[in-house]
Structure formats: structure tokens, C-alpha cells
Write an enzyme that holds these catalytic residues in place. Structure first.
Site: not given
Length: 582
Positions: A247, A373, A402
């Protein structure tokens, strides 16, 4: 009168017709309602349930029906001449197979929420090492070894193994994530089970560690991972180092790789679910109602992080604005922009986006992203930049959410974790592992102060902050002093040059004292000038060529005059006096 009577009669007929029409309509509706009342209530419940399911299927972006016919194939974006893809990525069976999501989690939103609230992480215990950065900050390094996940192994508290050749995987978490996050535990457990070492480099102020300096981390703050990697390489010079960013940690990783280029002790890297372009991500997360849910949730997470370190935030930022923030952008406006000294929030987003650095990556890098996502949109993926770089391979999957990518009926494993481990294994067995070139590292950061500024922002699962490092090092002061010394010596030598030229014009020969003084000035000039060049070259190796050019052009009149004075008499003796006098 007759005309008035006709109008009245016609109006009465019209009213009668309207009454008849209304009665007919009402009779029709009444008959319809009577017919609907005969339908059992359970049929209505079934119809309502079907409509609700259809709405949820569209709203939550379910893909269960698609998965029944085929899984999610992996698409690759890479340079057509990439030997790295042919020799390493092409051999990864997991990446070249279809990803099949868990049937009851066939939605990016369900996958993402399930990961954050449940995740089903394996159980183990880390070995913690507290690492102190040069500015006084504290970073918690949580280690996991094969012995920690092997059955019957004896766990050693506070002991970091120093096996010289075992590969080390350094993991950079997402925002407000630490080593206790479910997805990081999945990665650490399965990587350690392969026989490798894993170390989670927690961000400052996370992992239960207090902030010990006025320097925070942010989406573009690469100094911490750079310091940790250099430290690990120094302590384990024979161990290959691999870095995995997740991330916002993936954004930091790519920016770090692009900044340092070849001068990096990392053998290979993987970036999972990177936001790529923070400005596009900011626009995306406020676009739809379901994205606004993430925006609100992350803003609450940011406020929670700020409360953990309230003394720092209340001193460096607008605390009242932080408490009233209802979105990520609000929080950035009251914290990031002020603490980081960015002109605007958009300035921060633009300067810290990893999409600006991916073209400069010089080591093998695999990037994994899900096209659905819900936090990091596909619109931000730099497709062309990834395709242009021979060292980068971008693997995209239709579904996955995600950082989730759950697979199996029980959702007990993450697909991307298996893919990362297989890729790192293939890379380790190949000859494409990067070996650091011995390029001297500048002592003074070349980034602008705005890039070094503090930050407190999030684009996915948490928050952070960073303090501006406006520091004036001793090297800078020393260079400035040396520069002044050089200017003084040059001025003195110019004066001596004028004296020599005047003596030459009057026909007198320079005295031994004058020549010695001129030579002494050259000696005194060369010594500090060399030191000056050496100091500046450590900041920027390219500037030395400019300095050489300046040195030649500025000193040539001085040197030429000295040569004329020294060798002028010999030149005059070589020609007849009459010729010389013309």
C-alpha cells in the site's frame, strides 16, 4: 341567454364525463389492488430480496457469476526487451495461473473489510529490535525467523540471528499498519517458513513505540527505509536483501528505488497495491458513495493516530482542525500542509507520488495491483512508465480488493503472498539479483526542503506525519568558509599578477621575491581549491565538471601572465630585436 345556457350544459356534460373517467380509473386500480392482495406475502419477500440482492451485487461490485466461468487471469505490462521478465517472472507459475477468489468474498469491498476486521492471521511471536535513526527517532524492527514458525523450535527472546548468507526480506507496512496487521502476519509467516529471515520495519510512532524526535514519516518519506536497509546491509554484508512494500509502503519503496538508482544494496523488490498517484487517488476516494465510506473511515483512523501523539500534533499542526476533520483531505489541510510546510495539499500529493520515480528504478521490481482496488484506483497506474523500464514488471489482476486476494473456500490464505514468495525465490536463484555499485553517497540530501517536510496523511489504511528537516550541516558551513578563502586568495593573486604585468611593461624583470610570491599564491590557491572541489563533489558528482571548467577559465589569464613573465625574456631572445620591436 341561449348561448350561456349552452355553455352551462356543455360544462355539466364535461363534469359528468370526468366523473365517469375517474370512477373507471378507480375501479381499475381497485381491481388491481384486490388482485395484488391475493398474492401471498412470502412472494413479496422473495421479490424484495431479489431486488436487494441485485442492488447489492451492483453496489458492492460482486463478481461471483464471473468467477463461476473463469477466474481472474493475471495481465503483465513490461518492456518487450526485458530479460528480467524472460528469466524470472516467466518462470513464476502462480503469476501465470488464474487467481480464483473465495466464493463468499467475491467483492473487493467484502475482501478489504474482511481483511481489516478478521484476516485470519497465523499465530507467532516476533523478536523486537529497537533501531535509533540519526535524527534521534526510534523505529521498531520486528524479526521473524524459521525457528519461530517451526514446530518444536525453541524461541530465543531478543536474539537476532546473524546467519551470513540467509536472505532477508524487509517489509514496509501501509499507513497506520504495523507488524500486528493480518496481511503482514500472513506474509511474514509464509516467508519465514521458506527458511528466510523477515523483518517488519514499522513506521515511526507505530507498533507501540513512542515518537522520540520531531521527525515523522509520510507517503514520500524514504529516509527511514534507506537508513534501515543500509544498516542491515552493513550488519549482514553477505545476505541478499529484498524489500516488499504494501500500500503506502509500496509508494515509499518505489520512490526510494527511483531516488537511489544503482546506489542501493537491495537485490530485488515487490510493490503490492501501490497508490501510485496520490492526487488521482484523492479525487477517486471522494467520487462515489462507497468510496466516501473509506474516506470517512480513514479520516477517523488519522484522528486516532494523532491522538496517540497529541503533544507533537498540537505543537506542530492545527489541532482543532484535526479534531473536526471529516475526510482525508481535511486532515491533510490541517496537519500535513502546516507541519510539512507544503504550499497546498495538492503539492504534497504531487511531490510524493511514486509514479514520478518508477522510470528511474534500476533493480528488479515486481508490482502487483488489483483493478478493482476500492482505495487505490487503477486510473493512477503508470502503465507507460512501467512498460518503458526494463527493470519493472507490472502484474494486474481483475479482482482482489486492497491487499486482500483471499483464496480457497475458507479464505485462509492470500494469493499475493504466495506470488511474492515464489517471485523472490526465482529471483534469488537467478543471476538477475542486483548488486550495489560502489557509488559514493552524498553527505547532504539533494532533495528540496519541501520533499523532506513532515506529513500526516493517508490514502488507505491509516495515517502518518513527518517533520521538516531544515538542517544546515557542518559540511555546508565548511564549504562556504573554504569558498571565501578561495576568493581571498584569488584576489591576492590578481594583485600580484598586476604587479608582474607592470614590471614587464616597464622592461624590468620580476624579482625573485615576486616570482616566489606568485608561485606561493598558486600553491595556497590549489590546496583549498582542491579541498573545495572534494567537498562539493560529495554533494553532486556532476557539478565537479562545471567547477573544473570554471577553474580553467578563471585561472587561465593568471597562469598565462605568469608564463609570459617567466618565459618572456627567452621568447624575445629567439627573434631579432628589430622584428620584435615592430
Amino acid at each position: 341567454m341561449e348561448w350561456v345556457e349552452r355553455v352551462e350544459i356543455k360544462s355539466m356534460d364535461l363534469d359528468l364525463d370526468l366523473d365517469l373517467d375517474l370512477d373507471g380509473w378507480w375501479c381499475g386500480y381497485s381491481l388491481l389492488l384486490q388482485g395484488l392482495s391475493l398474492i401471498p406475502i412470502c412472494h413479496y419477500l422473495v421479490l424484495f430480496s431479489l431486488l436487494l440482492l441485485f442492488f447489492l451485487y451492483r453496489f458492492l461490485e460482486f463478481h461471483f457469476i464471473q468467477d463461476l466461468f473463469s477466474g481472474s487471469p493475471v495481465s503483465f505490462t513490461y518492456n518487450s526487451t526485458s530479460l528480467f521478465y524472460d528469466a524470472v517472472v516467466s518462470k513464476c507459475n502462480i503469476l501465470h495461473a488464474h487467481y480464483r477468489p473465495t466464493p463468499w468474498l467475491s467483492s473487493p469491498h467484502l475482501q478489504t473489510v474482511f481483511l481489516n476486521f478478521f484476516g485470519r492471521p497465523p499465530f507467532f511471536k516476533y523478536t523486537r529490535q529497537l533501531f535509533t535513526t540519526p535524527d534521534g527517532g526510534t523505529v521498531a524492527l520486528d524479526w521473524l525467523f524459521t525457528s519461530d514458525v517451526s514446530a518444536g523450535a525453541i524461541h530465543m527472546e531478543n536474539v537476532v540471528s546473524k546467519d551470513e548468507s540467509t536472505p532477508i526480506v524487509v517489509v514496509i507496512p501501509g499507513l497506520t499498519s504495523d507488524s500486528s496487521s493480518a496481511y503482514l502476519k500472513h506474509l511474514a509467516y509464509h516467508t519465514a517458513k521458506r527458511g528466510w529471515k523477515v523483518v517488519i520495519s514499522n513506521h515511526r510512532g507505530l507498533g507501540g513505540v513512542s515518537i522520540t524526535s520531531d521527525c515523522f514519516y509520510n507517503a514520500g518519506w524514504t529516509e527511514d527505509i534507506r537508513t534501515v536497509v543500509n544498516y542491515l546491509h552493513k550488519e549482514n554484508p553477505r545476505a541478499p536483501l529484498f524489500v516488499v512494500g504494501t500500500s503506502i509502503g509500496a509508494n515509499i519503496l518505489i520512490k526510494y528505488l527511483g531516488e537511489d538508482g544503482e546506489n542501493i544494496p537491495v537485490a530485488g523488490a515487490v510493490a503490492v497495491c501501490s497508490p501510485w498517484d496520490l492526487l488521482i487517488g484523492d479525487r477517486f476516494i471522494t467520487r462515489r458513495r462507497v468510496q466516501k465510506f473509506y474516506d470517512k473511515a480513514l479520516a477517523i483512523g488519522l484522528q486516532g493516530y494523532a491522538k496517540l501523539h497529541q503533544p507533537h500534533f498540537s505543537r506542530l499542526a492545527n489541532w482543532e482542525g484535526i479534531e473536526k476533520s471529516i475526510s482525508i483531505r481535511d486532515f491533510d489541510n490541517h496537519a500535513t500542509r502546516i507541519v510539512g510546510k507544503y504550499e497546498t495539499v495538492d503539492t504534497y500529493y504531487r511531490r510524493c507520488s511514486s509514479s514520478n520515480y518508477v522510470q528511474s528504478v534500476s533493480i528488479p521490481l515486481l508490482c502487483i495491483s488489483a483493478l478493482d482496488d476500492p482505495v487505490c484506483t487503477r486510473e493512477a497506474i503508470p502503465w507507460d512508465e512501467c512498460r518503458a523500464n526494463k527493470n519493472v514488471v507490472l502484474a494486474t489482476v481483475k479482482h482482489g480488493g486492497h491487499l486482500a486476494f483471499f483464496e480457497g473456500i475458507t479464505a485462509s490464505s492470500l494469493w499475493w503472498v504466495r506470488a511474492v514468495n515464489e517471485f523472490l525465490g526465482e529471483l534469488h536463484a537467478s543471476h538477475f539479483m542486483h548488486v550495489q555499485k560502489k557509488i559514493p553517497k552524498p553527505n547532504i540530501p539533494l532533495d528540496s526542503s519541501i520533499d523532506q517536510g513532515p506529513y500526516v496523511n493517508v490514502t488507505e489504511d491509516g495515517m502518518v506525519a513527518a517533520l521538516n528537516n531544515e538542517r544546515k550541516t557542518d559540511n555546508v558551513e565548511e564549504i562556504q568558509e573554504t569558498h571565501q578563502d578561495c576568493l581571498k586568495i584569488i584576489q591576492e593573486k590578481v594583485v600580484k599578477q598586476e604587479e608582474l604585468e607592470n614590471d614587464a611593461k616597464t622592461g624590468g624583470s620580476p624579482s625573485i621575491t615576486q616570482i616566489a610570491s606568485a608561485q606561493d599564491a598558486e600553491v595556497h590557491l590549489i590546496s583549498p581549491f582542491k579541498r573545495y572541489l572534494g567537498q562539493l563533489s560529495r554533494q553532486n558528482r556532476w557539478s565537479i565538471w562545471l567547477l573544473v571548467y570554471i577553474a580553467i577559465t578563471t585561472s587561465w589569464p593568471l597562469v598565462g601572465s605568469a608564463l609570459y613573465v617567466v618565459f618572456g625574456r627567452k621568447i624575445r631572445d629567439m627573434f631579432p630585436k628589430g622584428l620584435v620591436g615592430r
